[in-house]
Design a protein around this motif. Structure first.
Motif, PDB file in Angstrom:
ATOM      1  N   LYS A 138      17.028  13.488  -2.797  1.00  8.78           N
ATOM      2  CA  LYS A 138      16.277  14.697  -2.490  1.00  8.78           C
ATOM      3  C   LYS A 138      17.229  15.508  -1.469  1.00  8.78           C
ATOM      4  CE  LYS A 138      12.272  13.185  -3.621  1.00  8.78           C
ATOM      5  NZ  LYS A 138      12.859  12.122  -4.608  1.00  8.78           N
ATOM      6  N   LEU A 139      18.537  15.837  -2.119  1.00  9.35           N
ATOM      7  CA  LEU A 139      19.479  16.657  -1.307  1.00  9.35           C
ATOM      8  C   LEU A 139      19.578  17.887  -1.833  1.00  9.35           C
ATOM      9  CD1 LEU A 139      22.111  14.024  -0.837  1.00  9.35           C
ATOM     10  CD2 LEU A 139      20.639  14.482   0.882  1.00  9.35           C
ATOM     11  N   ALA A 140      19.578  18.900  -1.120  1.00  9.77           N
ATOM     12  CA  ALA A 140      20.016  20.370  -1.663  1.00  9.77           C
ATOM     13  C   ALA A 140      21.332  20.790  -1.255  1.00  9.77           C
ATOM     14  CB  ALA A 140      18.965  21.236  -1.388  1.00  9.77           C
ATOM     15  N   PHE A 141      22.198  21.264  -2.046  1.00  8.41           N
ATOM     16  CA  PHE A 141      23.449  21.753  -1.397  1.00  8.41           C
ATOM     17  C   PHE A 141      23.574  23.137  -1.836  1.00  8.41           C
ATOM     18  CE2 PHE A 141      24.126  17.124  -2.863  1.00  8.41           C
ATOM     19  CZ  PHE A 141      25.003  16.718  -1.774  1.00  8.41           C
ATOM     20  N   ALA A 142      24.320  24.081  -1.401  1.00  7.69           N
ATOM     21  CA  ALA A 142      24.326  25.481  -1.322  1.00  7.69           C
ATOM     22  C   ALA A 142      25.652  25.854  -0.663  1.00  7.69           C
ATOM     23  CB  ALA A 142      23.082  26.111  -0.717  1.00  7.69           C
ATOM     24  N   ALA A 143      26.469  26.793  -1.386  1.00  4.93           N
ATOM     25  CA  ALA A 143      27.633  27.528  -1.044  1.00  4.93           C
ATOM     26  C   ALA A 143      27.171  28.795  -0.643  1.00  4.93           C
ATOM     27  CB  ALA A 143      28.471  27.670  -2.113  1.00  4.93           C
ATOM     28  N   ILE A 144      27.024  29.119   0.969  1.00  4.47           N
ATOM     29  CA  ILE A 144      26.537  30.353   1.524  1.00  4.47           C
ATOM     30  C   ILE A 144      27.811  31.066   2.121  1.00  4.47           C
ATOM     31  CG2 ILE A 144      24.771  31.231   2.976  1.00  4.47           C
ATOM     32  CD1 ILE A 144      23.885  28.046   3.086  1.00  4.47           C
ATOM     33  N   GLY A 145      28.236  31.935   1.516  1.00  2.00           N
ATOM     34  CA  GLY A 145      29.276  32.958   2.097  1.00  2.00           C
ATOM     35  C   GLY A 145      30.539  31.734   1.887  1.00  2.00           C
ATOM     36  N   ASP A 146      31.247  31.696   3.034  1.00  2.00           N
ATOM     37  CA  ASP A 146      32.232  30.642   3.068  1.00  2.00           C
ATOM     38  C   ASP A 146      31.976  29.370   3.752  1.00  2.00           C
ATOM     39  OD1 ASP A 146      31.989  31.416   5.793  1.00  2.00           O
ATOM     40  OD2 ASP A 146      33.975  32.205   6.161  1.00  2.00           O
ATOM     41  N   ARG A 147      30.637  29.160   3.710  1.00  2.00           N
ATOM     42  CA  ARG A 147      30.271  28.053   4.183  1.00  2.00           C
ATOM     43  C   ARG A 147      29.633  27.019   2.906  1.00  2.00           C
ATOM     44  NH1 ARG A 147      26.179  29.830   8.104  1.00  2.00           N
ATOM     45  NH2 ARG A 147      25.832  31.365   6.514  1.00  2.00           N
ATOM     46  N   PHE A 148      29.380  25.851   3.403  1.00  2.00           N
ATOM     47  CA  PHE A 148      28.720  24.849   2.353  1.00  2.00           C
ATOM     48  C   PHE A 148      27.763  23.787   3.099  1.00  2.00           C
ATOM     49  CE2 PHE A 148      28.888  21.003  -0.505  1.00  2.00           C
ATOM     50  CZ  PHE A 148      28.295  21.600  -1.583  1.00  2.00           C
ATOM     51  N   ARG A 149      26.604  23.730   2.497  1.00  2.00           N
ATOM     52  CA  ARG A 149      25.519  23.131   3.385  1.00  2.00           C
ATOM     53  C   ARG A 149      24.746  21.949   2.528  1.00  2.00           C
ATOM     54  NH1 ARG A 149      21.577  27.235   5.924  1.00  2.00           N
ATOM     55  NH2 ARG A 149      23.268  27.437   7.480  1.00  2.00           N
ATOM     56  N   VAL A 150      24.393  21.056   3.212  1.00  2.00           N
ATOM     57  CA  VAL A 150      23.571  20.345   2.686  1.00  2.00           C
ATOM     58  C   VAL A 150      22.236  20.192   3.411  1.00  2.00           C
ATOM     59  CG1 VAL A 150      24.548  18.092   3.648  1.00  2.00           C
ATOM     60  CG2 VAL A 150      23.138  17.708   1.759  1.00  2.00           C
ATOM     61  N   ALA A 151      21.106  20.147   2.791  1.00  2.00           N
ATOM     62  CA  ALA A 151      19.864  20.108   3.629  1.00  2.00           C
ATOM     63  C   ALA A 151      18.950  18.889   2.954  1.00  2.00           C
ATOM     64  CB  ALA A 151      18.889  21.350   3.490  1.00  2.00           C
ATOM     65  N   GLY A 152      18.109  18.214   3.642  1.00  2.00           N
ATOM     66  CA  GLY A 152      17.247  17.330   3.236  1.00  2.00           C
ATOM     67  C   GLY A 152      16.600  16.509   4.105  1.00  2.00           C
ATOM     68  N   LEU A 153      15.750  15.363   3.642  1.00  2.00           N
ATOM     69  CA  LEU A 153      14.860  14.597   4.467  1.00  2.00           C
ATOM     70  C   LEU A 153      13.635  15.224   4.801  1.00  2.00           C
ATOM     71  CD1 LEU A 153      17.593  12.935   6.916  1.00  2.00           C
ATOM     72  CD2 LEU A 153      17.350  12.691   4.976  1.00  2.00           C
ATOM     73  N   ALA A 154      12.689  14.238   4.665  1.00  2.00           N
ATOM     74  CA  ALA A 154      11.293  14.814   5.099  1.00  2.00           C
ATOM     75  C   ALA A 154      10.482  13.847   6.078  1.00  2.00           C
ATOM     76  CB  ALA A 154      10.525  15.084   3.692  1.00  2.00           C
ATOM     77  N   ASP A 155      10.525  14.364   7.283  1.00  2.00           N
ATOM     78  CA  ASP A 155       9.967  13.123   8.250  1.00  2.00           C
ATOM     79  C   ASP A 155       8.594  13.902   8.676  1.00  2.00           C
ATOM     80  OD1 ASP A 155      12.281  11.997   7.904  1.00  2.00           O
ATOM     81  OD2 ASP A 155      13.043  12.499   9.871  1.00  2.00           O
ATOM     82  N   ILE A 156       7.603  13.017   8.581  1.00  2.00           N
ATOM     83  CA  ILE A 156       6.187  13.565   9.212  1.00  2.00           C
ATOM     84  C   ILE A 156       6.186  12.494  10.718  1.00  2.00           C
ATOM     85  CG2 ILE A 156       3.986  13.903   8.811  1.00  2.00           C
ATOM     86  CD1 ILE A 156       3.942  13.838   6.103  1.00  2.00           C
ATOM     87  N   ALA A 157       6.533  13.576  11.796  1.00  2.00           N
ATOM     88  CA  ALA A 157       6.506  12.875  12.904  1.00  2.00           C
ATOM     89  C   ALA A 157       5.320  13.631  13.630  1.00  2.00           C
ATOM     90  CB  ALA A 157       7.820  13.098  13.746  1.00  2.00           C
ATOM     91  N   VAL A 158       5.440  13.226  15.208  1.00  2.00           N
ATOM     92  CA  VAL A 158       4.612  13.831  15.864  1.00  2.00           C
ATOM     93  C   VAL A 158       4.640  15.054  16.141  1.00  2.00           C
ATOM     94  CG1 VAL A 158       3.262  13.555  18.227  1.00  2.00           C
ATOM     95  CG2 VAL A 158       4.013  11.342  16.994  1.00  2.00           C
ATOM     96  N   PRO A 159       3.879  16.356  15.953  1.00  2.00           N
ATOM     97  CA  PRO A 159       4.385  17.708  16.280  1.00  2.00           C
ATOM     98  C   PRO A 159       5.084  17.738  17.732  1.00  2.00           C
ATOM     99  CG  PRO A 159       2.239  17.453  15.420  1.00  2.00           C
ATOM    100  CD  PRO A 159       2.513  16.199  15.541  1.00  2.00           C
ATOM    101  N   GLY A 160       5.970  18.673  17.640  1.00  2.00           N
ATOM    102  CA  GLY A 160       6.908  18.725  19.201  1.00  2.00           C
ATOM    103  C   GLY A 160       7.685  17.572  19.509  1.00  2.00           C
TER     104      GLY A 160
END
Ligand SMILES: Cc1cc2nc3c(=O)[nH]c(=O)nc-3n(C[C@H](O)[C@H](O)[C@H](O)COP(=O)(O)OP(=O)(O)OC[C@H]3O[C@@H](n4cnc5c(N)ncnc54)[C@H](O)[C@@H]3O)c2cc1C
Length: 402
Positions: A299-321
């Motif tokens: 469940k990882l998403a990778f993206a090349a944004i301009g001259d940067r490289f990003r990974v995003a992921g994880l899904a946590d249902i926590a207490v709001p705030g």
């Protein structure tokens, strides 16, 4: 008509743009000092025109025991005896049947297509720069079973004239040569050539400036909205924490995951559950992928944004705030480094970010008149696809006000 847009994330800025373009007098309000600091700031950057898959699905349902037993590091659920949370959970489960999943997914895909068209007109009308690029996207499937199971969705999407292709690993490597060094399992890939990406935070700032210049939108930043004044059930003014009320004819609530802070005057806010996610951004290096990648197993998403490289992921249902958890950055870094060694090995280079996806049980956003106060509208609950769906949602909202 004078319309207040409350929240300047991707959905709010897009709404302000569509409403101002339709001839309304617009005041764009945000508690933060500038647009794009909320859930939109460090997201995975994907404009997933062809990936509208709702979160509640038969596959997730099957996976639920391992999520609840904390066997999958990509998810965390903090169970609590809060009636809103329990109701949300039950409605989420009710949306996980195959029939509901496809119906929700189809609705999201239609909205994504409207967004794609609006993005094309926005790019033609404005000169805003946010690293927009039609990068294409590869979903990487770890085993033959999950890859074969993806076929029926690809075929369903093909009937909607969506171009997705099933590729073998060598074919995927021909599309993205960096995959030759990919250490994760790849039994096959679903390739979407027309999916795009862009920096959502830059989009918010740039489009925010554009609407002020081009359409004389009034910007009110550092202004936290706490509720509404109404007469006979009809909106009269927006109330702030630290300044005089603003008299308006209509208000559009685009507060993302923070919409819950307005729940006292907005019953729709209870339908939105924040689901935390994390991202790490590093300088792009030679050999890193240019095509967007989603590792389905991790469940990882990778993206090349301009001259940067990003990974995003994880899904946590926590207490709001409750804020973010430091250890989740390490989980994300380890998972990303395991498949793309060398890209995320130097924490001193990385920019860390955590934000909350404003999820509804169906994954479909709420674009509606408020049930409680006439003149108040909601455009929120875009979950994991708010960047993708922002412009289409804003168009529907503007049509509703017209
Ligand atoms: C890890 C991660 C990855 C993601 N990746 C993608 C992706 O690749 N593609 C995609 O399409 N989507 C993605 N998303 C989802 C997407 O980022 C969100 O759906 C989207 O940003 C929501 O936008 P929004 O404008 O509704 O909310 P926000 O961006 O949070 O904007 C809401 C704004 O309202 C303001 N606000 C709130 N309450 C008040 C108040 N009372 N008074 C004044 N101002 C207020 C906040 O300050 C904020 O600026 C991702 C999300 C996460 C967490």
């Amino acid at each position: 008509m004078h319309v207040a847009v409350i929240g300047a994330g991707v959905v709010g800025v897009s709404s302000a743009y569509m409403l101002a373009r339709a001839g309304h007098r617009v005041t764009l309000i945000d508690a933060e000092a500038e647009p794009g600091r909320g859930a939109s700031a460090g997201n995975a950057a994907q404009l997933s025109w062809a990936y509208g898959d709702a979160m509640a699905s038969p596959a997730l349902l099957k996976h639920l025991p391992s999520i609840l037993l904390k066997r999958d590091p990509a998810f965390r659920v903090h169970m609590r005896l809060d009636p809103d949370f329990l109701l949300w959970g039950l409605r989420f489960l009710a949306n996980a049947s195959a029939r509901r999943w496809w119906s929700n997914t189809r609705d999201i895909l239609m909205l994504a297509e409207e967004s794609r068209q609006e993005m094309a007109s926005l790019l033609a009308e404005t000169d805003i720069a946010f690293h927009y690029r039609v990068a294409g996207k590869l979903h990487l499937y770890p085993d033959a079973r999950s890859f074969a199971a993806a076929r029926s969705t690809v075929e369903g999407k093909r009937e909607m004239a969506i171009d997705q292709r099933m590729l073998s690993r060598p074919e995927a490597e021909a599309v993205e040569p960096a995959l030759k060094a990919y250490q994760g399992e790849i039994a096959g890939a679903v390739y979407t050539p027309h999916d795009a990406l862009g920096d959502a935070s830059a989009f918010c700032r740039q489009l925010g400036d554009f609407v002020v210049r081009r359409y004389a939108v009034t910007a009110a930043f550092g202004a936290r909205v706490v509720g509404f004044e109404h007469r006979g059930g009809r909106l009269a003014a927006v109330r702030f924490a630290d300044r005089d009320p603003l008299a308006v004819n209509a208000a559009v609530v685009t507060a993302g995951p923070l919409i819950r802070t307005l729940a006292a005057s907005l019953p729709e806010a209870r339908e939105v559950q924040p689901v935390a996610g994390y991202s790490l951004t590093v300088p792009w290096q030679e050999g890193a992928p240019c095509v967007s990648l989603t590792d389905v197993k991790r469940k990882l998403a990778f993206a090349a944004i301009g001259d940067r490289f990003r990974v995003a992921g994880l899904a946590d249902i926590a207490v709001p705030g409750s804020g973010f958890l430091q250890d989740r950055f390490s989980v994300l870094r380890e998972a990303a480094s395991a498949v793309l060694p060398g890209c995320f090995d130097q924490p001193e280079w990385e920019q860390r970010w955590s934000g909350e996806r404003p999820m509804t049980p169906s994954s479909r956003p709420i674009i509606a008149r408020s049930r409680q106060i006439r003149g108040v509208y909601v455009n929120a609950g875009h979950g994991m696809l708010g960047w993708t769906l922002a412009l289409g949602s804003a168009r529907r909202l503007a049509q509703m006000l017209a």
